[in-house]
Design a protein around this motif. Structure first.
Motif, PDB file in Angstrom:
ATOM      1  N   UNK A 112       0.613  -1.119   0.052  1.00  0.00           N
ATOM      2  CA  UNK A 112      -0.013  -0.177   0.053  1.00  0.00           C
ATOM      3  C   UNK A 112       0.679   1.274  -0.109  1.00  0.00           C
ATOM      4  N   UNK A 113       2.200   1.145  -0.236  1.00  0.00           N
ATOM      5  CA  UNK A 113       2.916   2.111  -0.193  1.00  0.00           C
ATOM      6  C   UNK A 113       2.716   3.291  -1.218  1.00  0.00           C
ATOM      7  N   UNK A 114       2.824   4.588  -0.994  1.00  0.00           N
ATOM      8  CA  UNK A 114       2.295   5.697  -1.667  1.00  0.00           C
ATOM      9  C   UNK A 114       3.568   6.378  -2.360  1.00  0.00           C
ATOM     10  N   UNK A 115       3.184   6.775  -3.702  1.00  0.00           N
ATOM     11  CA  UNK A 115       4.170   7.471  -4.630  1.00  0.00           C
ATOM     12  C   UNK A 115       4.049   9.108  -4.345  1.00  0.00           C
ATOM     13  N   UNK A 116       4.847   9.941  -4.802  1.00  0.00           N
ATOM     14  CA  UNK A 116       4.661  11.311  -4.567  1.00  0.00           C
ATOM     15  C   UNK A 116       3.221  11.887  -5.393  1.00  0.00           C
ATOM     16  N   UNK A 117       3.214  10.920  -6.672  1.00  0.00           N
ATOM     17  CA  UNK A 117       2.100  11.276  -7.504  1.00  0.00           C
ATOM     18  C   UNK A 117       0.580  10.745  -7.015  1.00  0.00           C
ATOM     19  N   UNK A 118       0.681  10.060  -5.877  1.00  0.00           N
ATOM     20  CA  UNK A 118      -0.776   9.616  -5.144  1.00  0.00           C
ATOM     21  C   UNK A 118      -1.188  10.841  -4.302  1.00  0.00           C
ATOM     22  N   UNK A 119      -0.264  11.767  -4.003  1.00  0.00           N
ATOM     23  CA  UNK A 119      -0.767  12.768  -3.067  1.00  0.00           C
ATOM     24  C   UNK A 119      -0.859  14.237  -3.858  1.00  0.00           C
ATOM     25  N   UNK A 120      -2.166  14.748  -3.234  1.00  0.00           N
ATOM     26  CA  UNK A 120      -2.868  15.889  -3.904  1.00  0.00           C
ATOM     27  C   UNK A 120      -2.905  17.006  -2.741  1.00  0.00           C
ATOM     28  N   UNK A 121      -2.246  18.024  -2.981  1.00  0.00           N
ATOM     29  CA  UNK A 121      -2.264  18.977  -1.619  1.00  0.00           C
ATOM     30  C   UNK A 121      -3.342  20.087  -1.883  1.00  0.00           C
ATOM     31  N   UNK A 122      -4.190  20.239  -0.860  1.00  0.00           N
ATOM     32  CA  UNK A 122      -5.173  21.343  -1.073  1.00  0.00           C
ATOM     33  C   UNK A 122      -5.246  22.249   0.003  1.00  0.00           C
ATOM     34  N   UNK A 123      -6.002  23.172  -0.001  1.00  0.00           N
ATOM     35  CA  UNK A 123      -6.161  24.437   0.922  1.00  0.00           C
ATOM     36  C   UNK A 123      -7.111  24.031   2.039  1.00  0.00           C
ATOM     37  N   UNK A 124      -6.743  23.211   2.744  1.00  0.00           N
ATOM     38  CA  UNK A 124      -7.551  22.771   4.019  1.00  0.00           C
ATOM     39  C   UNK A 124      -8.612  21.279   3.764  1.00  0.00           C
ATOM     40  N   UNK A 125      -9.088  20.958   4.764  1.00  0.00           N
ATOM     41  CA  UNK A 125      -9.761  19.717   4.612  1.00  0.00           C
ATOM     42  C   UNK A 125     -11.213  19.770   4.078  1.00  0.00           C
ATOM     43  N   UNK A 126     -11.820  20.927   4.334  1.00  0.00           N
ATOM     44  CA  UNK A 126     -13.081  21.324   3.510  1.00  0.00           C
ATOM     45  C   UNK A 126     -12.861  21.434   1.997  1.00  0.00           C
ATOM     46  N   UNK A 127     -11.856  22.135   1.490  1.00  0.00           N
ATOM     47  CA  UNK A 127     -11.464  22.099   0.028  1.00  0.00           C
ATOM     48  C   UNK A 127     -11.404  20.772  -0.633  1.00  0.00           C
ATOM     49  N   UNK A 128     -10.505  19.805   0.178  1.00  0.00           N
ATOM     50  CA  UNK A 128     -10.443  18.448  -0.310  1.00  0.00           C
ATOM     51  C   UNK A 128     -11.739  17.628  -0.093  1.00  0.00           C
ATOM     52  N   UNK A 129     -12.741  17.908   0.709  1.00  0.00           N
ATOM     53  CA  UNK A 129     -13.840  17.261   0.609  1.00  0.00           C
ATOM     54  C   UNK A 129     -14.649  17.747  -0.476  1.00  0.00           C
ATOM     55  N   UNK A 130     -14.562  19.088  -0.931  1.00  0.00           N
ATOM     56  CA  UNK A 130     -15.188  19.711  -2.115  1.00  0.00           C
ATOM     57  C   UNK A 130     -14.853  18.865  -3.453  1.00  0.00           C
ATOM     58  N   UNK A 131     -13.298  18.961  -3.470  1.00  0.00           N
ATOM     59  CA  UNK A 131     -12.786  18.273  -4.593  1.00  0.00           C
ATOM     60  C   UNK A 131     -13.432  16.813  -4.883  1.00  0.00           C
ATOM     61  N   UNK A 132     -13.251  15.884  -3.624  1.00  0.00           N
ATOM     62  CA  UNK A 132     -13.576  14.609  -3.988  1.00  0.00           C
ATOM     63  C   UNK A 132     -15.221  14.502  -4.169  1.00  0.00           C
ATOM     64  N   UNK A 133     -15.829  14.965  -3.330  1.00  0.00           N
ATOM     65  CA  UNK A 133     -17.140  14.705  -3.699  1.00  0.00           C
ATOM     66  C   UNK A 133     -17.737  15.338  -5.261  1.00  0.00           C
TER      67      UNK A 133
END
Length: 424
Positions: A112-133
Protein backbone atom coordinates in the motif's frame (compact mmCIF):
# COMPACT_ATOMS: atom_id res chain seq x y z
CA UNK A 1 -25.77 40.71 -4.55
CA UNK A 2 -28.50 38.80 -6.34
CA UNK A 3 -30.77 36.82 -4.08
CA UNK A 4 -30.95 33.09 -4.58
CA UNK A 5 -34.05 31.79 -6.28
CA UNK A 6 -35.58 30.55 -9.49
CA UNK A 7 -36.94 33.91 -10.62
CA UNK A 8 -34.95 36.55 -12.46
CA UNK A 9 -33.96 39.48 -10.23
CA UNK A 10 -36.35 42.42 -10.34
CA UNK A 11 -34.99 45.75 -9.05
CA UNK A 12 -36.83 49.06 -9.51
CA UNK A 13 -38.97 47.53 -12.22
CA UNK A 14 -36.02 46.22 -14.22
CA UNK A 15 -35.75 42.50 -14.93
CA UNK A 16 -32.23 41.13 -15.14
CA UNK A 17 -31.18 37.93 -16.84
CA UNK A 18 -29.30 36.45 -13.90
CA UNK A 19 -30.43 34.67 -10.77
CA UNK A 20 -28.92 33.07 -7.71
CA UNK A 21 -27.82 29.45 -7.55
CA UNK A 22 -30.39 27.57 -5.49
CA UNK A 23 -27.83 24.83 -4.82
CA UNK A 24 -25.74 27.35 -2.90
CA UNK A 25 -28.64 28.19 -0.60
CA UNK A 26 -29.48 24.53 -0.06
CA UNK A 27 -25.86 23.69 0.80
CA UNK A 28 -25.41 26.69 3.11
CA UNK A 29 -28.52 25.66 5.02
CA UNK A 30 -26.76 22.54 6.33
CA UNK A 31 -23.29 24.07 6.79
CA UNK A 32 -21.93 24.07 10.33
CA UNK A 33 -20.38 27.50 9.96
CA UNK A 34 -23.78 29.07 9.27
CA UNK A 35 -25.17 27.58 12.47
CA UNK A 36 -22.21 28.73 14.56
CA UNK A 37 -22.57 32.32 13.30
CA UNK A 38 -26.30 32.21 14.06
CA UNK A 39 -25.58 31.09 17.61
CA UNK A 40 -22.97 33.81 18.10
CA UNK A 41 -25.68 36.33 17.29
CA UNK A 42 -27.78 34.89 20.12
CA UNK A 43 -25.16 35.75 22.76
CA UNK A 44 -26.30 38.28 25.33
CA UNK A 45 -23.57 40.89 25.01
CA UNK A 46 -25.04 42.84 27.92
CA UNK A 47 -24.46 40.02 30.41
CA UNK A 48 -20.80 41.01 30.89
CA UNK A 49 -19.87 37.33 30.66
CA UNK A 50 -17.01 36.29 28.46
CA UNK A 51 -18.10 34.25 25.44
CA UNK A 52 -16.89 30.67 25.79
CA UNK A 53 -17.05 29.23 22.30
CA UNK A 54 -14.90 26.12 22.13
CA UNK A 55 -17.23 24.38 19.69
CA UNK A 56 -15.41 25.07 16.38
CA UNK A 57 -12.78 22.58 17.56
CA UNK A 58 -9.89 25.04 17.48
CA UNK A 59 -7.63 24.58 20.52
CA UNK A 60 -4.81 26.69 19.06
CA UNK A 61 -5.68 29.71 21.25
CA UNK A 62 -4.92 27.69 24.38
CA UNK A 63 -1.38 27.76 25.77
CA UNK A 64 -1.63 24.02 26.43
CA UNK A 65 -2.14 23.34 22.74
CA UNK A 66 0.20 25.73 21.00
CA UNK A 67 2.01 24.31 17.99
CA UNK A 68 5.72 23.47 18.14
CA UNK A 69 8.45 26.03 17.44
CA UNK A 70 9.91 23.77 14.74
CA UNK A 71 6.73 24.17 12.68
CA UNK A 72 6.67 27.93 13.18
CA UNK A 73 10.33 28.23 12.22
CA UNK A 74 9.80 26.11 9.11
CA UNK A 75 7.08 28.48 7.90
CA UNK A 76 9.20 31.56 8.69
CA UNK A 77 12.18 30.07 6.85
CA UNK A 78 10.02 29.28 3.82
CA UNK A 79 8.73 32.85 3.74
CA UNK A 80 12.28 34.28 3.94
CA UNK A 81 13.72 31.89 1.35
CA UNK A 82 12.26 33.68 -1.66
CA UNK A 83 11.25 30.29 -3.03
CA UNK A 84 7.57 30.61 -2.14
CA UNK A 85 6.51 33.80 -3.91
CA UNK A 86 5.11 32.27 -7.10
CA UNK A 87 2.10 30.19 -8.05
CA UNK A 88 2.20 26.51 -7.16
CA UNK A 89 1.18 23.70 -9.53
CA UNK A 90 -2.38 22.52 -8.94
CA UNK A 91 -1.45 19.13 -7.42
CA UNK A 92 1.11 20.76 -5.09
CA UNK A 93 4.88 21.06 -5.37
CA UNK A 94 6.79 17.81 -5.77
CA UNK A 95 8.85 18.04 -2.59
CA UNK A 96 5.75 18.58 -0.46
CA UNK A 97 3.95 15.66 -2.09
CA UNK A 98 7.01 13.45 -1.68
CA UNK A 99 7.36 14.45 1.98
CA UNK A 100 3.73 13.54 2.66
CA UNK A 101 4.09 10.18 0.91
CA UNK A 102 7.26 9.37 2.86
CA UNK A 103 5.62 10.41 6.13
CA UNK A 104 2.52 8.27 5.59
CA UNK A 105 4.45 5.29 4.22
CA UNK A 106 5.89 4.72 7.68
CA UNK A 107 2.48 3.35 8.74
CA UNK A 108 1.56 1.46 5.55
CA UNK A 109 2.43 -2.08 4.40
CA UNK A 110 4.61 -2.61 1.31
CA UNK A 111 1.63 -3.33 -0.94
CA UNK A 112 0.00 0.00 0.00
CA UNK A 113 3.03 2.32 -0.23
CA UNK A 114 2.40 5.74 -1.77
CA UNK A 115 4.19 7.58 -4.53
CA UNK A 116 4.51 11.35 -4.60
CA UNK A 117 2.05 11.43 -7.49
CA UNK A 118 -0.57 9.73 -5.30
CA UNK A 119 -0.66 12.81 -3.06
CA UNK A 120 -2.69 15.91 -3.83
CA UNK A 121 -2.23 19.07 -1.74
CA UNK A 122 -5.30 21.23 -1.10
CA UNK A 123 -6.08 24.36 0.89
CA UNK A 124 -7.72 22.74 3.89
CA UNK A 125 -9.85 19.72 4.63
CA UNK A 126 -13.07 21.35 3.45
CA UNK A 127 -11.59 22.04 0.03
CA UNK A 128 -10.42 18.43 -0.22
CA UNK A 129 -13.94 17.28 0.62
CA UNK A 130 -15.34 19.55 -2.09
CA UNK A 131 -12.93 18.24 -4.72
CA UNK A 132 -13.56 14.59 -3.89
CA UNK A 133 -17.35 14.96 -3.71
CA UNK A 134 -17.48 16.92 -6.96
CA UNK A 135 -15.32 14.35 -8.75
CA UNK A 136 -17.68 11.46 -7.96
CA UNK A 137 -20.94 13.31 -8.65
CA UNK A 138 -20.90 12.85 -12.44
CA UNK A 139 -23.77 10.36 -12.52
CA UNK A 140 -27.12 12.14 -11.84
CA UNK A 141 -28.36 8.96 -10.14
CA UNK A 142 -25.30 8.55 -7.90
CA UNK A 143 -25.56 8.48 -4.10
CA UNK A 144 -23.06 8.55 -1.25
CA UNK A 145 -23.19 6.94 2.19
CA UNK A 146 -22.49 9.37 5.06
CA UNK A 147 -22.20 8.58 8.79
CA UNK A 148 -24.80 9.63 11.35
CA UNK A 149 -23.56 11.51 13.32
CA UNK A 150 -20.98 13.01 11.01
CA UNK A 151 -19.17 16.09 9.80
CA UNK A 152 -21.74 18.35 8.08
CA UNK A 153 -19.47 19.69 5.33
CA UNK A 154 -19.88 16.34 3.56
CA UNK A 155 -23.63 16.88 3.59
CA UNK A 156 -23.31 20.48 2.45
CA UNK A 157 -21.05 19.63 -0.49
CA UNK A 158 -23.15 16.64 -1.54
CA UNK A 159 -26.23 18.89 -1.55
CA UNK A 160 -24.35 21.49 -3.60
CA UNK A 161 -23.19 18.84 -6.10
CA UNK A 162 -26.68 17.31 -6.28
CA UNK A 163 -25.35 14.00 -5.01
CA UNK A 164 -28.01 11.99 -3.19
CA UNK A 165 -27.20 11.44 0.50
CA UNK A 166 -27.89 8.18 2.27
CA UNK A 167 -27.06 7.68 5.92
CA UNK A 168 -25.62 4.85 7.94
CA UNK A 169 -25.65 4.81 11.75
CA UNK A 170 -22.84 4.58 14.27
CA UNK A 171 -23.71 2.34 17.22
CA UNK A 172 -22.98 3.75 20.71
CA UNK A 173 -23.48 0.36 22.36
CA UNK A 174 -20.64 -1.02 20.20
CA UNK A 175 -18.08 1.76 20.70
CA UNK A 176 -19.59 3.72 17.80
CA UNK A 177 -18.84 1.02 15.23
CA UNK A 178 -20.48 1.30 11.82
CA UNK A 179 -23.76 -0.56 11.41
CA UNK A 180 -22.51 -2.52 8.39
CA UNK A 181 -25.75 -4.47 7.91
CA UNK A 182 -27.75 -1.24 7.70
CA UNK A 183 -25.14 0.29 5.41
CA UNK A 184 -25.44 -2.65 3.03
CA UNK A 185 -29.23 -2.44 3.10
CA UNK A 186 -29.20 1.30 2.29
CA UNK A 187 -26.75 1.01 -0.62
CA UNK A 188 -27.71 0.12 -4.18
CA UNK A 189 -26.20 -0.05 -7.67
CA UNK A 190 -25.92 3.76 -7.76
CA UNK A 191 -23.89 4.06 -4.54
CA UNK A 192 -20.40 5.31 -5.44
CA UNK A 193 -18.68 5.88 -2.09
CA UNK A 194 -18.91 5.88 1.68
CA UNK A 195 -17.31 8.35 4.08
CA UNK A 196 -15.47 6.97 7.10
CA UNK A 197 -14.29 9.36 9.85
CA UNK A 198 -11.51 7.82 11.93
CA UNK A 199 -10.61 8.96 14.55
CA UNK A 200 -14.22 9.95 14.80
CA UNK A 201 -15.55 13.48 15.05
CA UNK A 202 -17.79 13.91 17.04
CA UNK A 203 -17.91 10.56 18.88
CA UNK A 204 -14.23 10.41 19.89
CA UNK A 205 -13.73 6.71 19.14
CA UNK A 206 -10.94 4.96 17.21
CA UNK A 207 -11.80 1.98 15.00
CA UNK A 208 -10.04 -1.36 15.41
CA UNK A 209 -8.08 -3.18 12.71
CA UNK A 210 -10.76 -5.88 12.52
CA UNK A 211 -13.59 -3.39 12.08
CA UNK A 212 -11.76 -1.44 9.37
CA UNK A 213 -11.04 -4.71 7.59
CA UNK A 214 -14.78 -5.48 7.64
CA UNK A 215 -15.48 -1.99 6.27
CA UNK A 216 -13.06 -2.63 3.38
CA UNK A 217 -14.64 -6.01 2.66
CA UNK A 218 -18.09 -4.42 2.63
CA UNK A 219 -16.88 -1.67 0.27
CA UNK A 220 -15.52 -4.34 -2.10
CA UNK A 221 -18.81 -6.24 -1.92
CA UNK A 222 -20.75 -3.08 -2.79
CA UNK A 223 -18.24 -1.94 -5.42
CA UNK A 224 -17.68 1.47 -3.79
CA UNK A 225 -14.69 3.53 -2.69
CA UNK A 226 -13.94 4.53 0.90
CA UNK A 227 -13.28 8.21 1.61
CA UNK A 228 -11.36 8.01 4.89
CA UNK A 229 -11.25 11.26 6.86
CA UNK A 230 -8.23 10.93 9.17
CA UNK A 231 -7.78 14.58 10.16
CA UNK A 232 -7.49 13.63 13.85
CA UNK A 233 -4.99 10.78 13.47
CA UNK A 234 -2.49 12.70 15.65
CA UNK A 235 -5.08 13.38 18.37
CA UNK A 236 -5.44 9.90 19.88
CA UNK A 237 -5.07 9.73 23.67
CA UNK A 238 -6.76 6.43 24.55
CA UNK A 239 -5.32 2.92 24.63
CA UNK A 240 -6.54 1.90 21.17
CA UNK A 241 -4.00 2.68 18.40
CA UNK A 242 -4.95 4.49 15.21
CA UNK A 243 -4.97 2.31 12.08
CA UNK A 244 -4.90 4.09 8.69
CA UNK A 245 -7.52 2.94 6.17
CA UNK A 246 -4.75 2.80 3.59
CA UNK A 247 -3.78 -0.51 5.19
CA UNK A 248 -6.73 -2.02 3.33
CA UNK A 249 -6.28 -0.33 -0.05
CA UNK A 250 -5.62 -3.71 -1.68
CA UNK A 251 -9.19 -4.74 -0.75
CA UNK A 252 -11.09 -1.61 -1.83
CA UNK A 253 -10.11 1.78 -3.30
CA UNK A 254 -9.33 4.33 -0.59
CA UNK A 255 -9.05 8.11 -0.68
CA UNK A 256 -7.47 9.37 2.54
CA UNK A 257 -7.89 12.92 3.83
CA UNK A 258 -5.19 13.88 6.32
CA UNK A 259 -4.26 17.24 7.78
CA UNK A 260 -1.69 19.19 9.77
CA UNK A 261 -4.41 21.47 11.16
CA UNK A 262 -5.40 19.09 13.98
CA UNK A 263 -2.18 17.17 14.61
CA UNK A 264 -0.02 20.31 14.75
CA UNK A 265 -2.84 22.50 16.17
CA UNK A 266 -2.71 25.01 13.32
CA UNK A 267 -6.20 25.10 11.75
CA UNK A 268 -5.46 28.48 10.19
CA UNK A 269 -2.61 27.10 8.08
CA UNK A 270 -4.99 25.15 5.84
CA UNK A 271 -2.87 22.44 4.24
CA UNK A 272 -4.25 18.98 3.69
CA UNK A 273 -3.19 15.85 1.85
CA UNK A 274 -5.87 14.22 -0.30
CA UNK A 275 -4.45 10.92 -1.49
CA UNK A 276 -5.81 10.35 -4.97
CA UNK A 277 -4.48 10.33 -8.51
CA UNK A 278 -7.38 11.56 -10.62
CA UNK A 279 -8.17 15.03 -9.29
CA UNK A 280 -7.06 18.14 -11.10
CA UNK A 281 -9.47 20.93 -10.22
CA UNK A 282 -8.52 23.28 -7.40
CA UNK A 283 -7.14 26.73 -6.67
CA UNK A 284 -3.49 26.50 -5.63
CA UNK A 285 -2.92 26.14 -1.89
CA UNK A 286 -0.35 28.26 -0.06
CA UNK A 287 3.12 27.80 -1.53
CA UNK A 288 4.77 29.01 1.69
CA UNK A 289 3.21 26.19 3.64
CA UNK A 290 4.08 23.67 0.95
CA UNK A 291 7.70 24.79 1.08
CA UNK A 292 7.66 24.41 4.85
CA UNK A 293 5.84 21.07 4.90
CA UNK A 294 8.87 18.75 4.53
CA UNK A 295 10.59 20.37 7.52
CA UNK A 296 7.37 20.35 9.55
CA UNK A 297 6.91 16.63 9.00
CA UNK A 298 10.57 15.75 9.50
CA UNK A 299 11.63 17.99 12.36
CA UNK A 300 8.63 17.98 14.70
CA UNK A 301 9.87 16.18 17.85
CA UNK A 302 7.97 13.28 19.36
CA UNK A 303 7.86 15.22 22.64
CA UNK A 304 5.53 17.77 21.07
CA UNK A 305 2.90 15.15 20.34
CA UNK A 306 3.44 13.49 23.73
CA UNK A 307 2.81 16.78 25.56
CA UNK A 308 -0.25 17.57 23.45
CA UNK A 309 -1.74 14.12 24.01
CA UNK A 310 -1.11 14.40 27.75
CA UNK A 311 -2.91 17.75 27.85
CA UNK A 312 -5.79 16.34 25.81
CA UNK A 313 -6.10 13.33 28.12
CA UNK A 314 -6.30 15.65 31.15
CA UNK A 315 -9.02 17.69 29.43
CA UNK A 316 -11.00 14.55 28.59
CA UNK A 317 -10.80 13.22 32.17
CA UNK A 318 -11.80 16.56 33.68
CA UNK A 319 -14.70 17.05 31.28
CA UNK A 320 -16.02 13.53 31.69
CA UNK A 321 -15.96 13.94 35.48
CA UNK A 322 -17.54 17.41 35.51
CA UNK A 323 -20.36 16.27 33.23
CA UNK A 324 -21.96 14.58 36.27
CA UNK A 325 -22.87 18.08 37.53
CA UNK A 326 -25.34 18.36 34.65
CA UNK A 327 -27.61 15.27 34.93
CA UNK A 328 -29.48 16.00 31.69
CA UNK A 329 -26.27 15.32 29.73
CA UNK A 330 -24.83 11.82 29.49
CA UNK A 331 -21.70 10.61 27.68
CA UNK A 332 -21.99 6.88 26.82
CA UNK A 333 -18.26 6.48 26.30
CA UNK A 334 -15.27 8.51 27.42
CA UNK A 335 -13.54 9.87 24.29
CA UNK A 336 -10.21 8.37 23.24
CA UNK A 337 -9.49 10.76 20.38
CA UNK A 338 -10.32 14.13 18.80
CA UNK A 339 -11.20 17.04 21.08
CA UNK A 340 -14.90 16.63 21.84
CA UNK A 341 -17.31 15.22 24.37
CA UNK A 342 -20.31 13.76 22.52
CA UNK A 343 -23.22 13.69 24.97
CA UNK A 344 -26.85 12.61 24.95
CA UNK A 345 -29.42 15.22 26.03
CA UNK A 346 -32.40 14.14 28.14
CA UNK A 347 -35.01 16.88 27.64
CA UNK A 348 -37.46 15.12 30.00
CA UNK A 349 -35.38 16.49 32.88
CA UNK A 350 -35.84 20.08 31.73
CA UNK A 351 -38.91 22.21 32.09
CA UNK A 352 -38.77 24.44 29.03
CA UNK A 353 -36.26 22.88 26.61
CA UNK A 354 -37.74 21.30 23.49
CA UNK A 355 -34.69 19.71 21.89
CA UNK A 356 -30.91 20.00 21.45
CA UNK A 357 -31.14 23.10 19.27
CA UNK A 358 -33.35 24.85 21.82
CA UNK A 359 -30.94 23.80 24.59
CA UNK A 360 -27.91 25.26 22.81
CA UNK A 361 -29.63 28.47 21.77
CA UNK A 362 -30.86 29.19 25.30
CA UNK A 363 -27.49 28.23 26.77
CA UNK A 364 -25.60 30.69 24.59
CA UNK A 365 -28.17 33.39 25.32
CA UNK A 366 -28.14 32.91 29.12
CA UNK A 367 -24.57 31.76 29.80
CA UNK A 368 -22.59 32.78 26.68
CA UNK A 369 -21.41 29.19 26.19
CA UNK A 370 -21.54 28.01 22.61
CA UNK A 371 -22.01 24.27 22.07
CA UNK A 372 -23.00 22.48 18.88
CA UNK A 373 -26.48 20.87 18.79
CA UNK A 374 -26.45 17.30 17.57
CA UNK A 375 -29.06 18.02 14.91
CA UNK A 376 -26.34 19.91 13.01
CA UNK A 377 -24.32 16.67 12.89
CA UNK A 378 -27.28 14.47 12.03
CA UNK A 379 -28.29 13.27 15.51
CA UNK A 380 -31.31 14.63 17.38
CA UNK A 381 -30.93 15.43 21.09
CA UNK A 382 -27.18 15.09 21.26
CA UNK A 383 -24.69 17.88 21.98
CA UNK A 384 -21.02 18.29 21.05
CA UNK A 385 -18.80 19.95 23.65
CA UNK A 386 -15.30 20.91 22.54
CA UNK A 387 -12.78 20.14 25.28
CA UNK A 388 -9.52 21.16 23.62
CA UNK A 389 -8.77 24.04 25.94
CA UNK A 390 -7.17 24.84 29.31
CA UNK A 391 -8.51 23.42 32.58
CA UNK A 392 -9.61 26.82 33.90
CA UNK A 393 -11.73 27.43 30.80
CA UNK A 394 -13.24 23.94 31.04
CA UNK A 395 -14.09 24.49 34.71
CA UNK A 396 -15.91 27.71 33.80
CA UNK A 397 -17.79 26.01 30.96
CA UNK A 398 -19.06 23.25 33.24
CA UNK A 399 -19.85 25.73 36.03
CA UNK A 400 -22.07 27.63 33.62
CA UNK A 401 -23.64 24.40 32.34
CA UNK A 402 -24.46 23.47 35.93
CA UNK A 403 -26.09 26.86 36.58
CA UNK A 404 -28.09 26.57 33.37
CA UNK A 405 -29.29 23.09 34.31
CA UNK A 406 -30.30 24.20 37.81
CA UNK A 407 -32.44 27.00 36.35
CA UNK A 408 -34.21 24.74 33.85
CA UNK A 409 -34.40 21.45 35.74
CA UNK A 410 -37.82 20.08 36.59
CA UNK A 411 -38.34 20.32 40.34
CA UNK A 412 -38.86 17.18 42.42
CA UNK A 413 -42.43 18.29 43.18
CA UNK A 414 -43.30 18.63 39.49
CA UNK A 415 -41.59 15.32 38.71
CA UNK A 416 -43.47 13.50 41.47
CA UNK A 417 -46.77 15.01 40.32
CA UNK A 418 -46.05 13.94 36.75
CA UNK A 419 -45.22 10.40 37.88
CA UNK A 420 -48.37 10.13 39.98
CA UNK A 421 -50.54 11.33 37.11
CA UNK A 422 -48.93 8.76 34.88
CA UNK A 423 -50.07 5.96 37.21
CA UNK A 424 -53.71 7.06 37.38
Amino acid sequence: MARNGNDNCNVNGSVWGFKGNIATSDAAAVALRKLVFKMFKNCNLNSRKSILAPSPGDPSASLSFRTCTQAEEAVAAAARSGMANSYAPSPGILKARRAVADYLNGELPAKAKLRAEDVYITGGCNQAIEIVIDSIAGNPSANIMLPRPGYPHYDARAVYSRLEIRKYDLLPERDWEIDLDALEAAADENTVAMVLINPNNPCGNVYTYDHLNKVAEMARKLGIMVISDEAYNRVVFGDRPFIPMGMFASIAPVITLGSISKGWVVPGWRVIQAIEDCLDLTPQPSLILQEALPDILEKTPKEFFDQKIKAMRVSAELSYERLSDTPCLFCPKKPESCSYLWVKLDTSMLIDIKNDFDFCMKLVSEECVLLIPGVALGADNWVRISIGTDALVLEEIFDRLKRFYNRHAISKEVKNLSNSMGTL
